[in-house]
Design a protein around this motif. Structure first.
Motif, mmCIF file in Angstrom:
data_model
loop_
_atom_site.group_PDB
_atom_site.id
_atom_site.type_symbol
_atom_site.label_atom_id
_atom_site.label_comp_id
_atom_site.label_asym_id
_atom_site.label_seq_id
_atom_site.Cartn_x
_atom_site.Cartn_y
_atom_site.Cartn_z
ATOM 1 N N LYS A 1 0.846 -1.181 0.000
ATOM 2 C CA LYS A 1 0.000 0.000 0.000
ATOM 3 C C LYS A 1 0.889 1.241 0.000
ATOM 4 N N ASP B 1 -6.503 -5.945 1.900
ATOM 5 C CA ASP B 1 -6.804 -4.515 2.013
ATOM 6 C C ASP B 1 -7.639 -4.278 3.263
ATOM 7 N N GLY B 2 -7.997 -3.043 3.488
ATOM 8 C CA GLY B 2 -8.695 -2.697 4.725
ATOM 9 C C GLY B 2 -7.807 -3.027 5.917
ATOM 10 N N ARG B 3 -8.391 -3.662 6.913
ATOM 11 C CA ARG B 3 -7.585 -4.020 8.098
ATOM 12 C C ARG B 3 -6.920 -5.378 7.938
ATOM 13 N N ARG B 4 -6.926 -5.896 6.744
ATOM 14 C CA ARG B 4 -6.242 -7.145 6.412
ATOM 15 C C ARG B 4 -6.647 -8.303 7.324
ATOM 16 N N PRO B 5 -7.926 -8.501 7.507
ATOM 17 C CA PRO B 5 -8.321 -9.607 8.372
ATOM 18 C C PRO B 5 -8.063 -10.962 7.705
ATOM 19 N N SER C 1 -11.622 -7.451 -3.688
ATOM 20 C CA SER C 1 -10.512 -7.322 -2.743
ATOM 21 C C SER C 1 -9.444 -8.340 -3.059
ATOM 22 N N LEU D 1 -14.941 -7.653 7.258
ATOM 23 C CA LEU D 1 -13.873 -6.647 7.251
ATOM 24 C C LEU D 1 -14.076 -5.611 8.349
ATOM 25 N N LYS D 2 -15.194 -5.729 9.009
ATOM 26 C CA LYS D 2 -15.565 -4.765 10.046
ATOM 27 C C LYS D 2 -15.536 -3.341 9.495
ATOM 28 N N GLU D 3 -16.023 -3.209 8.276
ATOM 29 C CA GLU D 3 -16.071 -1.903 7.644
ATOM 30 C C GLU D 3 -17.518 -1.599 7.305
ATOM 31 N N GLY E 1 1.375 -2.916 4.281
ATOM 32 C CA GLY E 1 0.183 -3.237 3.476
ATOM 33 C C GLY E 1 0.519 -4.087 2.264
#
Lengths: 250, 794
Positions: free
Chosen positions: B71, B577-581, B511, B610-612, B247
């Protein structure tokens, strides 16, 4: 051309026959220039309907060439040939095919039977394209081969094969029957049976029959013997009395 | 045989005259061999040329061994990477998407922007400057542009273009046109085929673009050159660990690099084509050679007898007939090689439209000719061996007698009551066939082989049509697809929906992920869709829409196979991506996909994991046809848009590419199919004619017409062609099934679609070819010498 039966379709009824074939100045040349071979050098001929005619002469004397032209499988280089008043020498290929189909029966020296057809089928082959054929079985009976009707050519002797070929040639009830060396590939004894068959058929069916042969003795069974030499007719002999085929040998 | 002062021995003169006598048949054999050889030379030569060009290009321009996208990583990470074991060199760079505004294009064109340091000597992923000059690092407005794109739009050095990055518009001046080993095949993500006009590659200095991508003093991709003998996989694992804090999306090797993958798979396809096709041609050539030489030896029995009686040794007689074979094989190889070179150049020209090399010369080395010669010789010799041996084995006395006539006997095939209604001419046909079943079978098989090529090509067309139909009419029914630079909130859906003329908006989130199952790992992406998608659907093998629901994941069959994960299996998904769970999800379905190896989840389930809040990375749009122009205009002003693709354009592009590439190939194969069909039919009919000319002449004398005589001979051929139709259909289907499997890759699946019209087309081709060859033989029948019938046989 349509039907070839001109004025004179009368079967041989005793009175003077009008000729079925007539040629004037018939010539045939193979090749040209120095290499030219003159097979026929002006043949004048009349053959009355219904006769059995034997053509005699050495190899290359022109008898086969004449037979081929009269049979409609070869073309003359000059002169004219008539079948019942119709000029064969002027016919197109399609007309010649129709002429052979309708009027002509051929018997070949090497029989030329279709190896993949039985004796009866070989006869039927020709019967199928004839307007008024005889039954294949009857044709084979005339040559005394009805018992071998289901045999393939490879299963028949030479004499038997030639008799099948004769049965095939007559099954269409031809107006004329051409036989080029019909006994040439056969021994004398077998040859006699073949000639006998031809003679009987000529008498019973009335088909004008032309036989080419090397064997001079064969001339005895004919109404008329035409001697060939060097592309010309040397002599025509009319037999007052015809011999029976079984009385001759060579 | 030595004849002093003469170049040719008497036997050799005989050879040449005999060849001339059977020139039609010899030509048929030569052409079939030549077709096989041409295909072999073309595919093998093309493969070698591509391989060699690729190797030299990669080497000279230092095509990276490993890619490690992240990232954002500070510039100093490069030295950490350089210090890793097995790394010989590493660079960092910035890459990202942009949109190029072109006055003539109705929508902005997607571009990939790549940073490049012009001062580095021999950099990794170097640039081949095709035109103009290198960018000047002191001028921040200069760029290099991928040459094919520039050519497609008439752009040249000195021209200026506007590029939009993150909504900001930048004006650049083109200093030069370039190519790179990285973009030999330049294809935007998600596209089927490369279209030079619709995808741009832009190179600029770091300084010129770092601000635009908000990467001042940082990179978002590392390129590595590995040391000889380095363990790539170990290095990739190491990189993923090292770069995780920045990232890391997942490092991958050259083998997974898009352009390289297309290139490597193209090579594999060429190899497969050559491997499958060449034997078909050569198999037919073996058969044709066999019937021609067998026939030749049969007709020359008496000559063989005389030669032997005069003291020619067996081996000399054998050598004489072997020379026939050699002359034909040599001619086949030469014609085939020449044809192969010609085809190779033609195909190389087509390749250059899609594979952007600085140069691509079709070179067939002498080695290919040697192979051609060897293969051709082997095929010809194989076909002739039996006949040559029989010539050697003939004793002089036997040889001088004619062969026994065909023995037909009672009780063998085609008699009895059923047969009674069949006319005599037809009986002759059936009996012939039954009499020589082996030859009939070979001829049938030869014609079948010819047909199979056409069948295969038609199935290929059907497969392409099917792919087009499924992709554009069943799966993706949208008009426009827009992708965003980075995931946006649900609001974007409403904004897009408010554009005048947009009638439907369907969000999608894609993703990057790493799939893990047991010890298998696979880089890929999850496509998250709404539960009941309308514009972009997932379908099963019956093309029925599949509902993506619940917490599970639906895999494409290829991915399920790669991961060995059937329905019910629990797999691990590492999101990049995001919080990379890291998620453990059950496989709840397996679906068919024609392109790529997709995996699907419901968009709300993914976002929950993704908790988004609901985020989307793109959207499919349906637009009012009358208002499209204004829709495109509106889209251009959307700052977050990374790319806009029009399905209509994609469809047209796909068709165009298929017409030019595979289309040409199909045309060639159809021609070859005709060559084989004509070759087989002509040869069979010609030999049948020679063998039976005496019978045919007899038929003619007896008053049969030319057509009737022709029927006996050609009826046999027609019967064989009719027998060949189902054989050719089945053979073609089998070959195509194999080829489709062999040519399918992870990039795309080639379906096997059975459609009768394909068979009908192929049957038409074979029938036309057979008719042409038969018409030619009918000419011989028409010219038969009737007097010959009265003479002795042969």
């Amino acid at each position: 051309m349509g039907e070839l039966n001109g004025p004179g379709t009368a079967r041989n009824g005793g009175q003077e026959q009008r000729p079925i074939f007539q040629t004037t100045g018939l010539t045939k040349t193979y090749g040209s220039g120095a290499a030219a071979v003159h097979a026929l050098r002006g043949v004048e001929l009349e053959i009355p309907e219904g006769e059995l005619v034997v053509l005699l002469g050495p190899s290359g004397s022109g008898k086969s060439t004449l037979l081929n032209i009269l049979g409609g499988i070869d073309r003359a280089s000059g002169g004219e040939a008539y079948f019942k008043g119709n000029e064969l020498t002027a016919m197109k290929e399609r007309a010649l095919t129709a002429y052979r189909r309708r009027h002509v029966g051929f018997v070949f020296q090497f029989y030329n039977l279709m190896p993949s057809l039985t004796a009866a089928e070989n006869v039927e082959l020709v019967a199928e394209i004839a307007p008024d054929p005889m039954q294949a079985f009857d044709a084979l009976k005339l040559v005394e081969l009805e018992a071998r009707a289901d045999h393939f050519p490879a299963e028949l002797s030479g004499g038997e094969q030639q008799r099948v070929a004769i049965a095939r040639a007559i099954a269409k009830k031809p107006t004329v029957l051409f036989c080029d060396e019909p006994t040439g590939a056969l021994d004398s004894e077998t040859g006699v049976t073949v000639l006998k068959a031809l003679q009987t058929l000529n008498e019973e069916l009335g088909a004008t029959t032309l036989i080419i042969t090397h064997a001079a003795a064969t001339g005895a069974i004919a109404d008329r013997v035409i001697h060939f030499a060097d592309g010309r007719i040397r002599e025509v002999v009319k037999n007052a009395v015809k011999a029976s085929a079984s009385d001759i040998s060579w | 045989m030595n004849v002093s002062g003469h170049m040719l021995s008497t036997l050799d003169k005989k050879l040449l005259r005999d060849l001339w006598r059977i020139k039609g048949q010899a030509l048929a054999v030569i052409l079939v061999i030549a077709a096989g050889i041409a295909l072999q030379v073309m595919s093998h030569g093309m493969m070698r040329s591509l391989e060699e060009t690729m190797r030299a290009y990669y080497e000279r321009y230092r095509f990276a061994d490993i890619y490690a996208p992240v990232k954002r990583a500070p510039a100093h990470v490069v030295s950490e990477i350089q210090a890793l074991d097995g790394v010989s060199d590493a660079i960092g760079r910035i890459t990202g998407g942009g949109l190029i505004e072109l006055p003539e294009a109705e929508t902005p064109v997607s571009a990939k922007i790549v940073s490049f340091d012009p001062d580095t000597f021999s950099p990794i992923n170097g640039i081949y400057l095709a035109e103009g000059r290198m960018i000047d690092p002191t001028r921040r407005n200069e760029i290099l542009l991928l040459r094919p794109f520039a050519e497609a739009h008439g752009l040249s050095p000195g021209d200026e273009i506007s590029i939009t990055v993150y909504g900001a518009r930048y004006r650049f001046k083109i200093s030069g046109l370039a190519l790179s080993p990285e973009f030999v095949y330049a294809i935007p993500p998600g596209a089927f085929v490369s279209d030079p006009a619709s995808y741009a590659i832009v190179w600029a200095s770091n300084e010129a673009i770092e601000a635009a991508f908000d990467l001042d003093g940082a990179f978002n991709e590392f390129l590595l050159a590995t040391a000889r003998g380095a363990n790539s996989q170990a290095l990739i694992d190491e990189l993923d660990r090292l770069l995780a804090p920045y990232g890391a999306i997942g490092a991958f090797s050259r083998a997974d690099q898009t352009s390289n993958r297309y290139l490597v798979e193209e090579l594999a396809q060429l190899n497969t084509m050559g491997r499958v096709m060449t034997p078909i041609f050569l198999g037919v050539a073996v058969f044709l050679m066999n019937i021609v030489i067998t026939r030749l030896v049969e007709t020359e029995r008496d000559q063989i007898g005389i030669m032997k009686a005069f003291g020619y040794a067996n081996h000399e007689v054998g050598a004489h007939y072997l020379k026939f074979v050699i002359v034909i094989a040599l001619a086949g190889a030469v014609v085939g090689w020449g044809g192969g070179l010609w085809l190779g150049k033609l195909i190389a020209g087509i390749y250059q439209t899609y594979f952007h090399f600085p140069f691509l010369v079709f070179v067939a080395e002498f080695g290919t000719f040697a192979i051609a010669l060897a293969v051709s010789g082997a095929a010809a010799a194989l076909g002739a061996i039996a006949a040559v041996r029989s010539a050697i084995a003939l004793s002089p006395a036997v040889a001088m007698r004619p062969p026994a006539p065909p023995k037909f006997a009672r009780g063998r095939g085609f008699s009895g009551r059923i047969f009674n209604s069949v006319d005599q001419l037809s009986r002759m046909i059936f009996r012939r066939l039954a009499h020589q079943p082996f030859r009939a079978a070979l001829t049938t098989f030869g014609i079948g082989a010819a047909m199979s090529l056409s069948v295969m090509m038609r199935f290929n067309v059907n497969a392409t049509d099917y792919m087009l139909d499924v992709s554009f009419n069943i799966v993706d029914r949208s008009d426009i697809f827009v992708s965003f630079i980075e995931p946006l909130s649900q609001e974007a859906v409403f904004e897009l929906g408010h554009i005048e003329g947009v009638t439907l908006v369907e969000p999608v989130r894609s993703s990057p992920v790493l799939f893990l199952n047991k010890r298998i790992t696979q880089l890929g992406a999850i496509t998250a869709l709404s539960e009941q998608p309308v514009l972009n659907r997932v379908v099963d093998e019956n093309l029925l829409p599949v509902t993506i629901r619940g917490e599970g994941i639906v895999l494409s069959r290829q991915l399920a196979d790669l991961l060995a994960a059937p329905v019910g299996e629990m797999i691990r998904v590492e999101l990049r991506d995001g919080r990379r769970p890291v998620l453990d999800v059950p496989v709840v379905g397996v679906v068919e996909a024609l392109v790529g190896t997709p995996a699907y989840m419901p968009i709300d389930a993914l976002n929950r994991r993704l908790k988004e809040p609901l985020r989307i990375s793109g959207a499919y749009l349906k637009a009012d046809p009358l208002k499209r122009a204004s829709v495109y205009r509106e889209l251009k002003s959307f700052p977050e848009i990374a790319g806009v693709s029009l399905q209509r354009e994609a469809y047209k592009n796909f068709e165009k590419v298929i017409d030019e590439g595979p289309g040409t190939f199909r045309y060639i194969m159809t021609v070859f199919s005709i060559v084989i069909a004509v070759g087989v039919v002509y040869n069979s009919a010609r030999i049948g004619f020679i063998e039976r000319s005496h019978d045919l002449a007899s038929l003619r004398v007896m008053g049969f017409t030319k057509t009737e005589a022709g029927y006996v001979l050609l009826g046999e051929i027609i019967a064989l062609v009719i027998f060949a139709l189902p054989i050719g259909s089945v053979l073609g289907f089998l070959i195509w099934s194999y080829l489709a499997g062999a040519l399918s890759t992870e990039l795309y699946q080639i379906p096997v679609i059975y459609r009768e019209d394909g068979l009908g087309y192929a049957a038409m081709i074979v029938l036309l070819a057979a008719t042409a060859a038969s018409a030619y033989i009918q000419r011989d029948i028409n010219r038969l010498d009737l007097v010959s019938a009265l003479k002795t046989k042969e």
